[in-house]
Design a protein around this motif. Structure first.
Motif, PDB file in Angstrom:
ATOM      1  N   TYR A 246       0.853  -1.201   0.000  1.00 45.03           N
ATOM      2  CA  TYR A 246       0.000   0.000   0.000  1.00 45.03           C
ATOM      3  C   TYR A 246       0.882   1.242   0.000  1.00 45.03           C
ATOM      4  N   CYS A 248       0.754   5.005   0.777  1.00 47.53           N
ATOM      5  CA  CYS A 248      -0.064   6.009   1.475  1.00 47.53           C
ATOM      6  C   CYS A 248       0.045   7.373   0.763  1.00 47.53           C
ATOM      7  N   HIS A 281      -3.112   5.270  -2.636  1.00 49.31           N
ATOM      8  CA  HIS A 281      -4.047   6.309  -2.222  1.00 49.31           C
ATOM      9  C   HIS A 281      -4.325   7.240  -3.398  1.00 49.31           C
ATOM     10  N   SER A 382      -8.765   5.636   1.175  1.00 50.67           N
ATOM     11  CA  SER A 382      -8.325   5.864   2.564  1.00 50.67           C
ATOM     12  C   SER A 382      -7.462   4.702   3.047  1.00 50.67           C
ATOM     13  N   ASP A 383      -6.772   4.926   4.166  1.00 54.85           N
ATOM     14  CA  ASP A 383      -5.986   3.854   4.780  1.00 54.85           C
ATOM     15  C   ASP A 383      -6.904   2.699   5.180  1.00 54.85           C
ATOM     16  N   VAL A 401       4.023  -1.415   3.449  1.00 58.84           N
ATOM     17  CA  VAL A 401       3.377  -0.102   3.455  1.00 58.84           C
ATOM     18  C   VAL A 401       4.440   0.958   3.210  1.00 58.84           C
ATOM     19  N   SER A 403       5.132   4.853   3.454  1.00 58.50           N
ATOM     20  CA  SER A 403       4.649   6.076   4.095  1.00 58.50           C
ATOM     21  C   SER A 403       5.856   6.775   4.706  1.00 58.50           C
ATOM     22  N   ARG A 408       2.279   5.268  11.312  1.00 53.90           N
ATOM     23  CA  ARG A 408       1.123   5.021  10.437  1.00 53.90           C
ATOM     24  C   ARG A 408       1.271   3.651   9.749  1.00 53.90           C
ATOM     25  N   ALA A 409       2.480   3.400   9.252  1.00 53.71           N
ATOM     26  CA  ALA A 409       2.738   2.124   8.562  1.00 53.71           C
ATOM     27  C   ALA A 409       2.633   0.957   9.535  1.00 53.71           C
TER      28      ALA A 409
END
Ligand code: NAD
Length: 466
Positions: A246, A248, A281, A382-383, A401, A403, A408-409
Motif C-alpha cells: 500500500y 499512502c 491512495h 483511505s488507509d 506499506v 509512508s 502510520r505504517a
C-alpha cells in the motif's frame, strides 16, 4: 530402466539433459543409507560439521560462474539474478554458523543443593538439544539456493541427515549443490539428493522420516500435510502468497514506484514474496502510476544469459496460460491493460511484463497467486479501505506499506496476519529474521535463530547426584 526426467531450457525450449528418476525402491534405499549414517554425523563435535560447511561456502563463491550458468539454463533466471542468489548464500551460512553453538548448547535451568531432603544428593535440571534424525527437504525451483539452503544448512549443522528433493525444474542445480556439499566434506550418506517430481516426493514421505521441510505451493503443501498427519512428525510448510503493498498519501512516490516495480517483477514475479497486488491512495495515484509504468518500460527483457537482462522467460510452460487467464479475466471484468498482457513473439516461454489498473477483488489477479510478471494496481480512498483490501486473502506471507510516517505504517501492518512486515521496502529476506507464513502461506519458520532450533528437539534431563 528408470523413468527419465527431461530438463528443458525455458529460454530456448531445447532439451538440456535427461536424468534418471528415483523410484520407490531407490528412495527407500537412500533413506536406509541416511538412517545408518546420521547418528555418526550427529555424534561429531560441532566444529567438524561446521568446517565442511565453510568449505561449501567458499566453493560457492569460487564456482559462482559455472553454478549461475547452470541455474540460468534450467530456470531461465537472468544470469545477474542467478549470481546474486548464489552469492547471497554465504551470508546465510555465516549467520547459521555463528549461532549454531548457542542454539545447540545445553541449558542448566535449575540446580538444587544436596541434602535438601535427607539422604538425597543435589538435583540438576538440564535442557539438552538433539537433532530430529533424518529429514526430508522438498524444495521449490524459484530460488533453489535460498529455499534449499534455509533448510539443509541448519539441518546439517544441527546433526540431521537430509534427503533433499530439488524441484524437477531445478534438478541440475540440486545435483550441483549435492556434489559441492560432498566435495566440501559432508558425507555422501548424510546429504543425499533424490531426483524426480511429485511421485518421487510422495515416495519420500512414505519413508519413516523424522520431519519434512517443504517449500512450494499451497496445493502441494496441503497434500504433504495430509500425507504426514498419521506419522505425527514435524511438518514445516513454506507456501505461496498474494502479498499486498500500500502506498499512502504521504509516501515518497518515486521511491515506492521503483521499489514496488522491482518487488513485482524481480525473477519475473516468481518469488514467494513478490508483490502481487498494489493499492495506492488516490492523492498520489496518478503520479505513482506514471513512475511505475516508466520503471517497467525500462526493464530489459531478453536472453537470460545476457548480464543486462532483467526479465527472462517464465520457468514453467503451464504458467503461461495461468497468466493469460488472469489477464483475460481481469479485462473481461473491466480492468485496463496498461502494458503487456500477452506472450512475447520469440522462442521460449516469455510473457510480457503486464500492468493492470481499474482492478478489483472479483478478479483472479487480485485473489489468486499469480507467480509471474503480471500486477494489478488498485486506487483506494483511505488507509481503512487499503487495510480492508489487504486483509482480503487467505494467504499471509508478507505485506508492505510505503509512508513517511513509521507509526502510520506500523499501525496498518500490525493489523495484517503476515509473517513479515515491510515499511518502505518489499520483497526482502534477511537471515537474521524469521521467514514464516500465516494461513495458506504455511506453518513454522526458517531463518533467524528459530530457523535453526526448528531442526532440534529438546530433551529434559532430571539429574540427581547419589
Ligand atoms: P510445487 O508445490 O509445485 O512443488 C514443490 C515441490 O513439491 C517440488 O519439489 C515437487 O516435485 C514436490 N511435489 C509435488 N507434488 C508432491 C507430492 N504429492 N508429494 C511430495 N512432493 C511433491 O511448487 P513450485 O512450483 O516448485 O514452487 C512454487 C510455489 O512455491 C509458489 O506457490 C511459491 O510461492 C512457493 N514458494 C514459497 C516460498 C516460501 O518461502 N514461502 C519460497 C519459494 C516458493
Amino acid at each position: 530402466m528408470p523413468d527419465l526426467l527431461s530438463i528443458i531450457n525455458p529460454a530456448t525450449e531445447a532439451l538440456i539433459q535427461e536424468l534418471p528418476v528415483d523410484d520407490r525402491a531407490a528412495v527407500a534405499d537412500k533413506y536406509a543409507r541416511a538412517w545408518r549414517a546420521q547418528p555418526g554425523w550427529a555424534a561429531l563435535p560441532l566444529a567438524d560439521r561446521i568446517s565442511p560447511m565453510l568449505r561449501f561456502r567458499d566453493l560457492l563463491i569460487e564456482r559462482v560462474e559455472t553454478l549461475a550458468a547452470l541455474l540460468t539454463s534450467e530456470t531461465g533466471k537472468p544470469i545477474a539474478q542467478a549470481r546474486s542468489e548464489i552469492l547471497a548464500l554465504p551470508g546465510r551460512i555465516d549467520f547459521f554458523v555463528e549461532h549454531a553453538a548457542g542454539v545447540l548448547a545445553p541449558e542448566r535451568v535449575y540446580a538444587e543443593p544436596g541434602l535438601v531432603l535427607p539422604g538425597m544428593g543435589a538435583l540438576e535440571e538440564v535442557v539438552a538439544q538433539e537433532p530430529l534424525g533424518v529429514i526430508a527437504n522438498i524444495s521449490a525451483w524459484n530460488y533453489p539456493y535460498f529455499v534449499g539452503g534455509n533448510v539443509f544448512i541448519p539441518a546439517l549443522l544441527m546433526g540431521n541427515g537430509v534427503l533433499y528433493k530439488p524441484s524437477e525444474f531445478a534438478a541440475l542445480t540440486g545435483g550441483a549443490i549435492a556434489a559441492l556439499l560432498h566435495e566440501s566434506g559432508i558425507p555422501e550418506d548424510v546429504f543425499i539428493s533424490v531426483i524426480g517430481a511429485g511421485l518421487t516426493g510422495a515416495a519420500l514421505l512414505e519413508q519413516p522420516i523424522d520431519g519434512v521441510f517443504f517449500t512450494g505451493s499451497y496445493a502441494t503443501g496441503q497434500k504433504i500435510a495430509i500425507a504426514t498427519a498419521p506419522k505425527l512428525i514435524l511438518t514445516q510448510l513454506e507456501l505461496g502468497g498474494k502479498d499486498p503493498a500500500y502506498v499512502c498519501a504521504d509516501a515518497k512516490v518515486a521511491v515506492a514506484a521503483a521499489g514496488l516495480a522491482d518487488g513485482a517483477f524481480y525473477n519475473n514475479g516468481q518469488s514467494c514474496c513478490a508483490v502481487e497486488r498494489i493499492y495506492v491512495h488516490t492523492d498520489v495515484y496518478d503520479e505513482f502510476l506514471e513512475a511505475f509504468l516508466q520503471t517497467v518500460e525500462g526493464f530489459k527483457l531478453g536472453d537470460p544469459t545476457d548480464a543486462n537482462t532483467y526479465l527472462g522467460p517464465v520457468s514453467r510452460r503451464p504458467q503461461l496460460s495461468v497468466l493469460a487467464d488472469q489477464v483475460a479475466d481481469a479485462v473481461a471484468k473491466g480492468a485496463t491493460l496498461r502494458c503487456g498482457g500477452q506472450l512475447v513473439d520469440r522462442p521460449g516461454w516469455y510473457f510480457a511484463p503486464t500492468v493492470l489498473t481499474e482492478v478489483n477483488h472479483t478478479m483472479t489477479v487480485m485473489q489468486e497467486e499469480t507467480f509471474g510478471p503480471v500486477i494489478g494496481i488498485q486506487r483506494v480512498a483511505s488507509d481503512a479501505d487499503a487495510l480492508a483490501l489487504m486483509q482480503d486473502t487467505p494467504y499471509g506471507l508478507t505485506a508492505a506499506v510505503y509512508s513517511t510516517e513509521r507509526q502510520r505504517a506500523v499501525e496498518i501492518l500490525r493489523q495484517l496476519k503476515t509473517g513479515t512486515a515491510y515499511w518502505n521496502c518489499c520483497d526482502r529476506v534477511s537471515p537474521r529474521l524469521p521467514w514464516s507464513g500465516r494461513g495458506h502461506s504455511g506453518l513454522g519458520a526458517t531463518l533467524s535463530r528459530a530457523g535453526i532450533s526448528t531442526f532440534l528437539q529438546p530433551r529434559g534431563w532430571h539429574l540427581r547426584a547419589p
